[in-house]
Motif scaffolding. Structure first.
Motif, mmCIF file in Angstrom:
data_model
loop_
_atom_site.group_PDB
_atom_site.id
_atom_site.type_symbol
_atom_site.label_atom_id
_atom_site.label_comp_id
_atom_site.label_asym_id
_atom_site.label_seq_id
_atom_site.Cartn_x
_atom_site.Cartn_y
_atom_site.Cartn_z
ATOM 1 N N ILE A 60 -34.634 -26.140 -4.998
ATOM 2 C CA ILE A 60 -33.245 -26.563 -4.970
ATOM 3 C C ILE A 60 -32.483 -25.923 -6.114
ATOM 4 O O ILE A 60 -32.957 -25.886 -7.233
ATOM 5 C CB ILE A 60 -33.131 -28.098 -5.093
ATOM 6 N N SER A 61 -31.286 -25.435 -5.803
ATOM 7 C CA SER A 61 -30.393 -24.966 -6.856
ATOM 8 C C SER A 61 -29.300 -26.013 -7.028
ATOM 9 O O SER A 61 -29.125 -26.886 -6.201
ATOM 10 C CB SER A 61 -29.793 -23.615 -6.486
ATOM 11 N N GLU A 151 -29.894 -34.864 7.395
ATOM 12 C CA GLU A 151 -30.523 -33.650 6.877
ATOM 13 C C GLU A 151 -29.451 -32.607 6.539
ATOM 14 O O GLU A 151 -29.534 -31.927 5.536
ATOM 15 C CB GLU A 151 -31.524 -33.098 7.896
ATOM 16 N N LYS A 152 -28.427 -32.520 7.363
ATOM 17 C CA LYS A 152 -27.334 -31.580 7.120
ATOM 18 C C LYS A 152 -26.575 -31.966 5.848
ATOM 19 O O LYS A 152 -26.225 -31.107 5.034
ATOM 20 C CB LYS A 152 -26.394 -31.548 8.318
ATOM 21 N N GLY A 153 -26.316 -33.257 5.669
ATOM 22 C CA GLY A 153 -25.642 -33.725 4.460
ATOM 23 C C GLY A 153 -26.476 -33.484 3.222
ATOM 24 O O GLY A 153 -25.950 -33.152 2.151
ATOM 25 N N LEU A 154 -27.773 -33.620 3.358
ATOM 26 C CA LEU A 154 -28.686 -33.364 2.256
ATOM 27 C C LEU A 154 -28.629 -31.899 1.857
ATOM 28 O O LEU A 154 -28.553 -31.563 0.679
ATOM 29 C CB LEU A 154 -30.100 -33.754 2.680
ATOM 30 N N GLU A 155 -28.641 -31.014 2.848
ATOM 31 C CA GLU A 155 -28.551 -29.578 2.576
ATOM 32 C C GLU A 155 -27.250 -29.239 1.866
ATOM 33 O O GLU A 155 -27.244 -28.458 0.916
ATOM 34 C CB GLU A 155 -28.667 -28.783 3.871
ATOM 35 N N LYS A 156 -26.160 -29.837 2.293
ATOM 36 C CA LYS A 156 -24.855 -29.570 1.687
ATOM 37 C C LYS A 156 -24.822 -30.083 0.247
ATOM 38 O O LYS A 156 -24.347 -29.398 -0.664
ATOM 39 C CB LYS A 156 -23.756 -30.224 2.519
ATOM 40 N N LEU A 157 -25.316 -31.296 0.033
ATOM 41 C CA LEU A 157 -25.293 -31.891 -1.293
ATOM 42 C C LEU A 157 -26.124 -31.095 -2.294
ATOM 43 O O LEU A 157 -25.715 -30.870 -3.425
ATOM 44 C CB LEU A 157 -25.795 -33.340 -1.234
ATOM 45 N N PHE A 158 -27.275 -30.667 -1.892
ATOM 46 C CA PHE A 158 -28.174 -30.009 -2.826
ATOM 47 C C PHE A 158 -28.212 -28.487 -2.712
ATOM 48 O O PHE A 158 -28.972 -27.840 -3.420
ATOM 49 C CB PHE A 158 -29.591 -30.581 -2.679
ATOM 50 N N PHE A 163 -35.922 -24.605 1.451
ATOM 51 C CA PHE A 163 -36.497 -25.702 2.220
ATOM 52 C C PHE A 163 -36.029 -27.031 1.659
ATOM 53 O O PHE A 163 -35.527 -27.111 0.556
ATOM 54 C CB PHE A 163 -38.021 -25.644 2.185
ATOM 55 N N LEU A 164 -36.188 -28.074 2.424
ATOM 56 C CA LEU A 164 -35.927 -29.407 1.916
ATOM 57 C C LEU A 164 -36.877 -29.676 0.758
ATOM 58 O O LEU A 164 -37.969 -29.130 0.698
ATOM 59 C CB LEU A 164 -36.161 -30.438 3.025
#
Length: 182
Positions: A60-61, A151-158, A163-164
């Protein structure tokens, strides 16, 4: 007939979280051990109990996760969104019915805030979709926010790179970056 206004008790939830996380556990080690104990309790009755503790920089960045990340994973039953709300996000509510059981008070999860200001919980019951919960405490403002994420919101937030942060087939993972310790 004369009726007096019935008094009520109010609670400052953010201050309560401060008290529980800062003063209930004598040390960061005690608080960390409480989170590990939660994972151990989740697999206690499994045929092949397994708990993993991982420290990593991968995946994660972004400002929230630019330091080492700790992941405590159990391979227990996992939780539904309703169970997360009832047992994880409700102080003094526990899923344990045994009077002698560790964890019967429903406050152990607050231990995380002794050494982190934000954490992500990923949990999945068999045959169900995973539940992603991001909890962030802003001690200066006296606020604690909770977000259920897709999952989409998680990708956007982080802002994922590859990968997750963790994939859970069944069970629960708690991810956090420890804050600077004195």
């Amino acid at each position: 007939m004369f009726f007096l206004k019935k008094p009520s008790i109010s609670v400052n939830i953010s201050r309560l979280i401060d008290i529980l996380s800062e003063h209930l556990y004598a040390s960061n080690e005690d608080a960390f051990r409480e989170l590990v104990q939660n994972a151990v309790d989740a697999v206690r009755n499994k045929a092949n109990p397994r708990v993993d503790i991982t420290v990593t920089h991968e995946g994660i960045s972004g400002a929230i996760w630019n330091k080492p990340r700790v992941i405590i994973s159990d391979y227990g039953e996992g939780m539904s969104k309703k169970e997360v709300e009832k047992y994880l996000l409700t102080i003094a509510e526990s899923g344990k019915k045994d009077r002698d059981a560790i964890g019967r008070f429903g406050i152990g999860f607050m231990a995380a805030f002794k050494f982190t200001d934000s954490l992500l919980v990923v949990t999945k019951k068999r045959g169900a979709k995973p539940v992603y919960v991001f909890i962030k405490r802003n001690k200066k403002k006296g606020e604690t926010s909770v977000q259920f994420l897709s999952e989409k919101g998680l990708e956007k937030l982080f802002r994922f790179r590859r990968f997750l942060p963790v994939r859970v087939s069944e069970g629960t993972a708690v991810l956090f970056t420890p804050k600077e310790m004195d």
